[in-house]
Design a protein around this motif. Structure first.
Motif, short mmCIF file in Angstrom:
data_model
loop_
_atom_site.label_atom_id
_atom_site.label_comp_id
_atom_site.label_asym_id
_atom_site.label_seq_id
_atom_site.Cartn_x
_atom_site.Cartn_y
_atom_site.Cartn_z
N ILE A 1 1.21 6.22 2.38
CA ILE A 1 0.20 5.23 2.02
C ILE A 1 -0.46 5.73 0.76
O ILE A 1 -0.91 6.88 0.69
CB ILE A 1 -0.82 5.05 3.16
N ASP A 2 -0.52 4.89 -0.26
CA ASP A 2 -1.07 5.27 -1.55
C ASP A 2 -2.57 4.96 -1.57
O ASP A 2 -2.97 3.82 -1.80
CB ASP A 2 -0.34 4.52 -2.67
N CYS B 1 0.81 -1.22 0.00
CA CYS B 1 0.00 0.00 0.00
C CYS B 1 0.84 1.26 0.00
O CYS B 1 0.29 2.36 -0.01
CB CYS B 1 -0.87 0.04 1.26
N ARG B 2 2.14 1.13 0.01
CA ARG B 2 3.00 2.30 0.20
C ARG B 2 3.78 2.64 -1.06
O ARG B 2 4.12 1.77 -1.86
CB ARG B 2 3.95 2.07 1.37
N VAL B 3 4.05 3.94 -1.20
CA VAL B 3 4.86 4.43 -2.31
C VAL B 3 5.89 5.41 -1.77
O VAL B 3 5.73 5.98 -0.68
CB VAL B 3 4.01 5.12 -3.40
N TRP B 4 6.95 5.62 -2.54
CA TRP B 4 8.00 6.57 -2.21
C TRP B 4 8.17 7.51 -3.40
O TRP B 4 8.26 7.06 -4.55
CB TRP B 4 9.31 5.85 -1.92
N ARG C 1 0.10 15.65 4.86
CA ARG C 1 0.93 15.96 6.03
C ARG C 1 1.03 14.75 6.95
O ARG C 1 2.02 14.58 7.67
CB ARG C 1 0.32 17.15 6.79
N ARG C 2 0.01 13.92 6.92
CA ARG C 2 -0.04 12.76 7.80
C ARG C 2 0.31 11.45 7.07
O ARG C 2 -0.03 10.37 7.53
CB ARG C 2 -1.42 12.69 8.45
N GLY C 3 0.95 11.59 5.91
CA GLY C 3 1.51 10.42 5.24
C GLY C 3 0.57 9.66 4.36
O GLY C 3 0.83 8.47 4.07
N ILE C 4 -0.52 10.29 3.89
CA ILE C 4 -1.47 9.62 3.01
C ILE C 4 -1.50 10.36 1.67
O ILE C 4 -1.86 11.55 1.64
CB ILE C 4 -2.90 9.56 3.59
N LEU C 5 -1.16 9.69 0.60
CA LEU C 5 -1.25 10.28 -0.74
C LEU C 5 -2.68 10.08 -1.21
O LEU C 5 -3.07 9.00 -1.63
CB LEU C 5 -0.25 9.60 -1.68
N PHE C 6 -3.46 11.15 -1.13
CA PHE C 6 -4.91 11.06 -1.20
C PHE C 6 -5.45 11.95 -2.30
O PHE C 6 -5.18 13.16 -2.32
CB PHE C 6 -5.50 11.47 0.16
N LEU C 7 -6.22 11.37 -3.23
CA LEU C 7 -6.88 12.14 -4.27
C LEU C 7 -8.39 12.01 -4.22
O LEU C 7 -9.09 12.60 -5.02
CB LEU C 7 -6.38 11.70 -5.65
N GLY C 8 -8.90 11.21 -3.31
CA GLY C 8 -10.34 11.00 -3.17
C GLY C 8 -10.75 9.58 -3.47
O GLY C 8 -11.59 9.00 -2.79
N SER C 9 -10.16 8.98 -4.50
CA SER C 9 -10.47 7.59 -4.86
C SER C 9 -9.79 6.64 -3.87
O SER C 9 -8.61 6.81 -3.55
CB SER C 9 -9.99 7.31 -6.28
#
Length: 684
Positions: A303-304, A292-295, A628-636
């Motif tokens: 977390i992606d 679930c993770r990306v760099w 800011r809290r480590g979640i790469l979030f776009l809504g989906s």
């Protein structure tokens, strides 16, 4: 006394009295107020303030300079209060009758908190809050951030789902643009001018408004360009910085500068481009992923939440899929003849997909869509297509420009030139969950096909998909389920298995090969047969079919899904995420603004426009705080096999803190002030 903007303001004179005495005198006129207590700090700088208040006959409680909440609670306990009115000392225009109304509303409604500031409609300077002692003490026990400890009631206001609340709107309409609070020396001069203009010692609101109307210069001074709640906004910004800095993105910017010089739009896919996030805040380039993770290229870990645009149901770099692809690559993929994997995967899919008797492999999903539409036209001899849902790169059949769709733009000039009007006229849209509207389309002109996503964010109403099936059969149209997104996600055989409705042709893809490019057309023999003639010449090119590495990845992906009971896992974990989001949005009073839509295996967080802010602005602040809290979030939010309990917990924790920021930003009317980058939905 330690105000940064106006040091010593509480002893500044208004109508020949110290400001603190003026405020207390006006409060003491409220008939439902039993006692007025001045809660000031025990810092020596506040000694003169305490002495002045006592000399005026008012009780004084002294406590922490920094922890204002603890000081306020101590002041309330010192007089055994059961309900508390909070008035800040910079509000000399506070209205006694307004205080009484709010106290009475607290009693009659049974609310924990009653105020006239949420949302603000009264002139700034008439702010009044009333709360139960129980709510105040609960806040003291639970509030931990410096912002909440400094501003006393922000914790309560941000949690209407926990503290029942009542807001008193101004019957005169919204006058919140008027500023009569004392934050700067010029504010005191304005209020003094207003009071002098009324000719009264204790002017009421009506008197002040009349003086304002009679004096244009005072009216102009009452509407400064300064932001409301400056101090609260500043402390909330500091709170955010204390929660952790946003990730650095220097290398992302370097790569983006290079990309704009060589790639169309700077990106191969707008859905992955920087126009999806707040510019200068979110990373633009990722380097690798695992589970679930990306760099990103700057080395930041996340977390992606979007998981490769929902294309990796097992998670990034699943070891078994990677090993299968590596093995086939070492054998050589540029086969000059057919490969047994083509047959093996085709047989597997015919076994899995309901009603599938034959399949055809394509690379991008858009090619599979075209294949189905051609097959339907060849089968029926008709040209018109009734459509609903995602149509991939080739959406230009009915919309000239992908860019116009992506950015909400009506400027479709180039797209309209690129797609002939005759081609665009060959498809007719219909709304989802509306059988009557679909039948009107079918009655208007004979259609070769109905192409529809069986489910996306909105689940079908009971009987809807079967109704579509019946209409297609009645009108002689080929029913095509576009399951590029839903295939293999909700059930082993896709949405058609889950909803027990069988199309004539189905389009599968996205997650079938865990990130490898592969799409599939599957269907009954009589409907897929036209492809044998259509493709007899068109797939003679080198890459007309699909690379065997993708076939190998698909075989392995399906094996892992079945062995690990992927479907039970994604329904269970997705339900936790969706339920958690909705519960938190209720706690923070955001249910009218945001929702976690869709079915648990794949949800989408959405934000609505409200009178002051666009949904895009609200969503961008939420994205920023998730980042800011480590979640790469776009809504989906597609769920993968890699979504273990730890990932769900961390995501819910990030939701909670991001909603807290969002709630506070809305209360302070400061969504824009808290965004740390520019909104960039133009891809550049």
């Amino acid at each position: 006394m330690s105000s940064r903007r106006f040091p010593g303001k509480m002893l500044a004179l208004l109508a020949d009295k110290p400001l603190i005495e003026v405020v207390c005198d006006r409060l003491a006129r409220a008939r439902l107020v039993d006692v007025v207590v001045v809660a000031t700090s025990d810092d020596p700088s506040d000694d003169p303030l305490a002495a002045t208040a006592r000399a005026a006959g008012y009780q004084v409680f002294r406590g922490s300079l920094q922890d204002v909440l603890a000081r306020f609670v101590g002041a309330a306990r010192s007089v055994d209060a059961t309900a508390v009115v909070r008035i800040t000392g910079d509000c000399p225009c506070v209205e006694a009758s307004l205080v009484d109304v709010l106290i009475e509303r607290l009693r009659t409604t049974g609310a924990d908190y009653a105020a006239n500031v949420n949302p603000p409609t009264w002139p700034n300077g008439l702010d009044c809050e009333v709360m139960t002692m129980a709510a105040l003490e609960k806040t003291d026990r639970e509030a931990t951030t410096p912002h909440d400890r400094e501003h006393v009631t922000t914790y309560i206001r941000a949690r209407p789902g926990i503290f029942s609340q009542d807001n008193l709107a101004n019957p005169r309409g919204d006058q919140s643009h008027l500023r009569w609070s004392i934050d700067h020396p010029e504010d005191l001069a304005l209020v003094q001018g207003l009071w002098t203009a009324t000719g009264l010692d204790q002017p009421a609101l009506d008197d002040l408004l009349a003086a304002l109307e009679a004096n244009p210069e005072l009216q102009a001074a009452s509407c400064p360009s300064r932001r409301r709640n400056e101090g609260s906004v500043a402390s909330l910004r500091a709170d955010l910085e204390g929660a952790g800095p946003l990730p650095r993105s220097e290398q992302s910017e370097v790569w983006w500068h290079r990309a704009k010089g060589s790639l169309v739009l700077g990106t191969q896919a707008l859905a992955r481009g920087p126009g999806q996030s707040v510019s200068d805040v979110a990373p633009k380039f990722l380097a690798r992923g695992k589970g679930c993770r990306v760099w990103d290229v700057d080395g930041n870990e996340y977390i992606d939440a979007s998981l490769g645009l929902a294309a990796v149901p097992l998670g990034h770099a699943h070891p078994e899929v990677a090993a299968a692809v590596q093995e086939i690559l070492l054998q050589g993929t540029g086969s000059s003849w057919m490969h047994p994997l083509e047959v093996q995967l085709a047989e597997r899919l015919c076994d899995i997909v309901p009603g599938a008797e034959k399949v055809c492999f394509c690379t991008p999903g858009s090619d599979a869509i075209i294949a189905c539409m051609r097959a339907a036209r060849a089968k029926t001899g008709r040209q018109q297509i009734a459509r609903h849902g995602h149509r991939g790169w080739h959406r230009g059949w009915h919309r000239g420009s992908h860019r116009g769709w992506h950015h909400g733009s009506s400027d479709d000039t180039y797209g309209a030139r690129a797609v002939p009007a005759e081609a665009m006229a060959k498809t007719t849209p219909f709304p989802y969950n509306d059988l009557e509207a679909l039948e009107k389309v079918l009655l208007t002109q004979p259609c070769a096909a109905i192409i529809i996503e069986p489910v996306h964010l909105t689940p079908p109403t009971p009987g809807y998909l079967q109704g579509v099936r019946d209409l297609a059969s009645r009108h002689g149209a080929v029913l095509i389920f576009d399951e590029l997104l839903s295939g293999f996600r909700y059930a082993r055989g896709g949405a058609q298995e889950y909803f027990a409705v069988m199309p004539d042709l189905s389009i599968l893809g996205q997650g079938i090969a865990n990130g490898q490019p592969l799409s599939v057309v599957a269907g009954r023999q009589e409907f897929i047969a036209p492809l044998e003639d259509i493709f007899s010449g068109t797939l003679a090119d080198t890459f007309g079919g699909v690379e065997v590495s993708a076939l190998s990845a698909a075989m392995t992906t399906l094996e892992v899904m079945e062995r690990e009971d992927y479907w039970s896992h994604v329904w269970r974990q997705g339900q936790k995420l969706q339920d958690g989001y909705r519960a938190l949005s209720e706690d923070f009073g955001l249910t009218e603004i945001t929702d976690c839509q869709g079915m648990p295996p794949w949800t989408q967080v959405t934000f609505k426009d409200i009178p002051r802010w666009q949904g895009l602005q609200i969503q961008s602040l939420f994205q920023q705080e998730m980042l800011r809290r480590g979640i790469l979030f776009l809504g989906s939010q597609p769920i993968s096999l890699a979504h273990d309990d730890g990932v769900i917990t961390k995501t819910l924790d990030a939701y909670r803190e991001s909603m807290r920021v969002l709630r506070s930003a809305l209360d302070l009317d400061a969504v824009d002030a808290l965004l740390q980058g520019e909104l960039d939905r133009a891809g550049g």
